[in-house]
Design an enzyme around this catalytic site. Structure first.
Site, PDB file in Angstrom:
ATOM      1  N   GLU A   1      26.211  53.129   5.331  1.00  0.00           N
ATOM      2  CA  GLU A   1      25.475  51.870   5.345  1.00  0.00           C
ATOM      3  C   GLU A   1      24.051  52.107   5.819  1.00  0.00           C
ATOM      4  OE1 GLU A   1      25.902  49.160   8.644  1.00  0.00           O
ATOM      5  OE2 GLU A   1      24.651  50.850   9.258  1.00  0.00           O
TER       6      GLU A   1
ATOM      7  N   CYS B   1      31.889  50.222   6.933  1.00  0.00           N
ATOM      8  CA  CYS B   1      32.393  51.446   7.556  1.00  0.00           C
ATOM      9  C   CYS B   1      33.422  52.199   6.713  1.00  0.00           C
ATOM     10  CB  CYS B   1      32.999  51.123   8.925  1.00  0.00           C
ATOM     11  SG  CYS B   1      31.790  50.501  10.096  1.00  0.00           S
TER      12      CYS B   1
ATOM     13  N   HIS C   1      40.511  52.861  11.679  1.00  0.00           N
ATOM     14  CA  HIS C   1      39.065  52.712  11.898  1.00  0.00           C
ATOM     15  C   HIS C   1      38.789  52.245  13.326  1.00  0.00           C
ATOM     16  CE1 HIS C   1      34.901  51.877  11.646  1.00  0.00           C
ATOM     17  NE2 HIS C   1      35.060  50.566  11.763  1.00  0.00           N
TER      18      HIS C   1
END
Lengths: 384, 345, 135
Positions: free
Chosen positions: B81, B113, B234
């Protein structure tokens, strides 16, 4: 073979000349030289101009024609010579060769640089045009950085200390006290040098030559006409040599081979050796370079250059005074520097220097471009 | 077919800033933040590091482990990103720097992400379809949190690269994704810092997507949480992955090795992938690994890997994730602000 | 200097450390030379891949930087003797400080940016070995 003599000199003050352009400065220096020679401008048959980077400093190329134009010298041939900080000496050597060719009898060799019209970081970048653009400039090196690489290698190899290195600016600032044309006129102490701002470790502000505006000019004549002038100073030897453009391409960082080769040629031509030199101007763009020059010119054995400073040999009053006008630390308008050095030696030999050495008969100038990709050595003598 | 991770590589920049130092500047209680976020410190890139340089270093390590001729790598997808250019791919620079191409498929991916795991899926599909012999997938970021925002304690820099092909050190057994339109976190074109929906980033966003993707994968494969030696979820912070894992019936020790967030922060596209590289650094042949990434916006990619014997001879050909995490130099907020361009100059 | 073609032409040396070697005398050149200064026309030049590993022969820390590099200062620049023989100047990144004789390995970094809207130039810098986690 034609012999060449210098019969007139002119130099502007080394300064930040906010009110003067390169046109003003070069015309001023030229006029002083013509007057000093007792000539008229129309006697000049050709003009050689040393300049490193007017394109980047003031956006002006085609400088030799401009200088001739401004000085009222048109239509004589005008040629620009560029070898970075050695541009001035290169213009002088080209002028000597032109006289030796038999084509001319009276030539002006000049040098000038106007460096303060752009900001510091841009000037640093412009000067880096003298280094390897693709690998040295492109990785953020500066000239102080390049000489700092040499300084660290030298200090590491020969045990030179900070305070010993500081003897170069201490001496040259002392010498410059008497020079009204010097950019700076104050003494410095070892403590002041050691505490001045770090520019590129280990080199500090007082190790560096400044950004300067200035111009210098000399009149050269052939032996055919030299007896018309009073006090001609003879060009006894002229040597020029090249080295690798990039510092990293040299096997040793503690010597400059181009200086050694140019010096040998100049000594051989003049029929003298380093022991015969009585006064010298060497290229002290950064403190370390004066010490390297002592060794490369044969004034001192390798690794022993500092002894000349510690024993005061190269101070005024010593056996071989060096940079009696204060050297480049008191002003380094790069294109003018080589001519300015020659002027100091001419004055020393004529006996009208600001910081006069007692009766020298033979003197030397040493001028280098970049980190020593170009080196020029000239030997001047009182007698033909 | 025998397709999976042939080589992998990690990279984490060497500067760290501690939670205490950021809290000091904003007058917060560091103990509360460490407790609340489960993060102790985060990595900070140097002035001359960005997503491209991180991707190259991670990619070099992946190639070293794989021992594959770079010319056989015919796809390169980089998820981030924080691509340095808005227009001009990171992948062209990274590809040439790694000696790939020019017969190379390249595209930069962005999915908050999880663009790095999306890159793995792209490469997997191309290799499985017989289009290319090898593809490289990289997730890397130099993410930014608005000064004073809670994100500032976690938004960090790092990346991981995976060479996907045959004869793997970790077989990719299965992958699927779960994606919906959920605006929990975003950054508009030209904006310096992202915005987020605070508590909305939790239940309807992270937990819903991570749990749905993981449970769907467990259903499809028939595995139970206990079948995995390691699980990586994550890591936007140190709390969310732990709560998600425990909530689905995974045990604490299954997720321990992958929880790199505590020491390096949230490396965004590198986050779950650096958890995976840290797991692969110690995994044993036969181990099954579950990986579920999460990308705001929102989606989750879930994977099942099975480690093969090759891990043993390839692992030591490049630096371990732990070596990058262990080499560090702490900086203060002033230097951090300078390095991250937070000072107006 | 700002230029797309200039750095595009140099990318194989800047990104990949591809230099040249004279097959006749065996000397290696980095940055590459297309003509062997020793063998001259008897020289035969071919491409040569350098590992980038080497040893620092001297270094400096630049505090006063040229245009385009101000944002990175202070930074270290060293002359590095590459294991394959050539010498090159390069930046040494943060981590273990440079020393004369220190071993270095290459890393990929941003060299400089042509302002906020211009091209970003990348290339090899060096890291003192041991901080690199390199093998």
């Amino acid at each position: 073979m034609t012999d060449v003599a210098i019969v007139g000199v002119g130099c502007t003050k080394m300064d930040e000349h906010w009110t003067k352009s390169l046109r003003d400065l070069s015309t001023e220096a030229g006029a002083l030289a013509v007057k000093d020679a007792g000539l008229d401008g129309k006697d000049i048959q050709a003009l050689y101009v040393g300049n490193m980077s007017s394109g980047r400093f003031i956006g002006q190329e085609h400088l030799a024609a401009l200088a001739a134009d401004q000085a009222g010298l048109i239509p004589i041939p005008a040629t620009r010579c560029e070898a970075a900080c050695a541009s001035g000496s290169l213009a002088f050597r080209k002028a000597c060769l032109a006289i030796k060719s038999g084509e001319y009898d009276i030539i002006m060799a000049a040098g000038g640089e106007k460096m303060t019209d752009i900001k510091g970081p841009e000037a640093i970048a412009a000067l880096m045009g003298a280094a390897d653009q693709e690998w040295e400039s492109a990785i953020g090196l500066t000239f102080t950085g390049l000489y700092a690489l040499m300084a660290r290698a030298y200090m590491n190899t020969y045990g030179l200390t900070r305070d010993e290195l500081s003897q170069v600016p201490i001496k040259n600032h002392f010498h410059g006290l008497k020079n009204p044309l010097a950019q700076f006129r104050f003494e410095v102490t070892a403590e002041q040098v050691a505490r001045s701002a770090m520019i590129a470790d280990p080199l500090r502000l007082l190790d560096c030559s400044p950004i300067t505006d200035g111009a210098a000019a000399v009149i050269l004549v052939s032996d055919r006409v030299a007896d018309r002038f009073k006090n001609p100073i003879w060009v006894k030897g002229s040597g020029q040599a090249s080295g690798t453009l990039a510092l990293h391409d040299r096997p040793s960082l503690t010597e400059i081979p181009a200086t050694q080769i140019a010096a040998k040629r100049a000594y051989d031509q003049a029929g003298v050796g380093p022991q015969d030199i009585e006064v010298a101007e060497v290229h002290d763009c950064f403190s370390i370079e004066e010490i390297l020059a002592y060794e490369d010119l044969g004034f001192a054995p390798k690794g022993k250059g500092k002894d000349l400073l510690l024993n005061k040999d190269t101070w005024i009053g010593g056996r071989l005074p060096v940079n009696t006008d204060g050297g480049l630390k008191l002003g380094h308008p790069v294109g003018a520097t080589g001519i300015k050095q020659l002027i100091e030696i001419v004055r020393q030999l004529r006996g009208d220097a600001y910081n006069q050495v007692k009766d020298p008969r033979i003197g030397l100038t040493h001028n280098i471009g970049g980190t020593g990709a170009t080196a020029l050595v000239h030997i001047l003598g009182k007698e033909r | 077919m025998d397709i999976g991770i042939v080589g992998y590589g990690a990279y984490v920049p060497h500067y760290r800033i501690a939670v205490e130092e950021i809290a000091r500047v904003w007058g917060e209680d560091p103990a509360q933040i460490k407790e609340g976020l489960g993060v102790l410190e985060k990595s900070v890139p140097d002035k001359d590091e960005d997503t491209i340089t991180i991707a190259v270093e991670a990619g070099k390590n992946a190639l070293l482990r794989a021992g594959v001729d770079p010319k056989l790598v015919m796809a390169l997808y980089i998820g981030s990103e924080s691509h340095p250019y808005a227009v001009k791919p990171s992948g062209t620079v990274v590809g040439e720097a790694l000696g790939l191409g020019p017969h190379l498929m390249v595209a930069d991916l962005e999915f908050a992400c999880k663009a790095g795991t999306a890159a793995i899926q792209c490469c997997y599909g191309l290799v499985k379809g017989g289009v290319i012999p090898y593809g490289m997938a990289i997730g890397a970021d130099t993410s930014q949190g608005r000064p004073g925002d809670a994100l500032e304690y976690t938004a960090s820099a790092g990346g991981a690269a995976f060479l996907i092909g045959k004869d793997p050190l970790a077989l990719l057994e299965h992958t699927l994704s779960y994606t919906t339109d959920t605006s929990d976190f975003w950054r508009r074109e030209g904006a310096d810092y992202p915005s987020h929906g605070a508590r909305f980033t939790g239940k309807p966003a992270y937990f819903s997507h991570v749990t749905s993707a993981t449970q769907l994968l467990l259903e499809r494969t028939g595995y139970k949480p206990g079948d995995f030696a390691h699980a990586v979820f994550h890591m936007p912070n140190g709390k969310f992955p732990v709560n998600a894992a425990l909530g689905m019936g995974f045990a604490r020790q299954q997720i321990e090795q992958g929880l790199v967030v505590r020491r390096i922060g949230n490396t965004y596209s590198g986050s779950s992938l650096l958890g995976l590289t840290n797991v692969l650094d110690i995994a044993l042949p036969g181990d099954r690994i579950l990986l579920t990434s999460y990308g705001s916006g929102a989606g989750a990619d879930a994977f099942v890997f099975q480690v093969t014997d090759h891990v043993l001879d390839r692992r030591d050909r490049a630096p371990l994730t732990e070596e990058y995490m262990a080499r560090k130099e702490y900086i203060d907020y002033g230097k951090y602000a300078r390095l991250r361009g937070k000072l107006k100059v | 200097m700002e230029s797309a073609p200039l750095y595009w032409r140099l990318k194989r040396q800047k990104y990949n450390l591809i230099g040249t070697r004279c097959v006749t005398c065996g000397e290696s050149f980095f940055p590459p030379r297309s003509f062997c200064p020793t063998c001259r026309r008897r020289g035969r030049i071919e491409e040569f891949q350098f590992s980038g590993k080497g040893e620092i022969t001297s270094y400096t820390i630049i505090k006063s930087a040229p245009k385009g590099f101000e944002q990175f200062a202070p930074y270290t620049v060293a002359i590095i003797k590459l294991d394959e023989g050539a010498l090159i100047s390069g930046q040494v990144v943060q981590g273990t400080p440079a020393t004369i004789g220190g071993r270095v390995v290459p890393v990929f970094r941003k060299m400089y940016e042509e302002g906020k809207e211009g091209i970003i130039h990348y290339g090899i810098k060096w890291q003192v070995d041991g901080t690199a986690a390199e093998k």
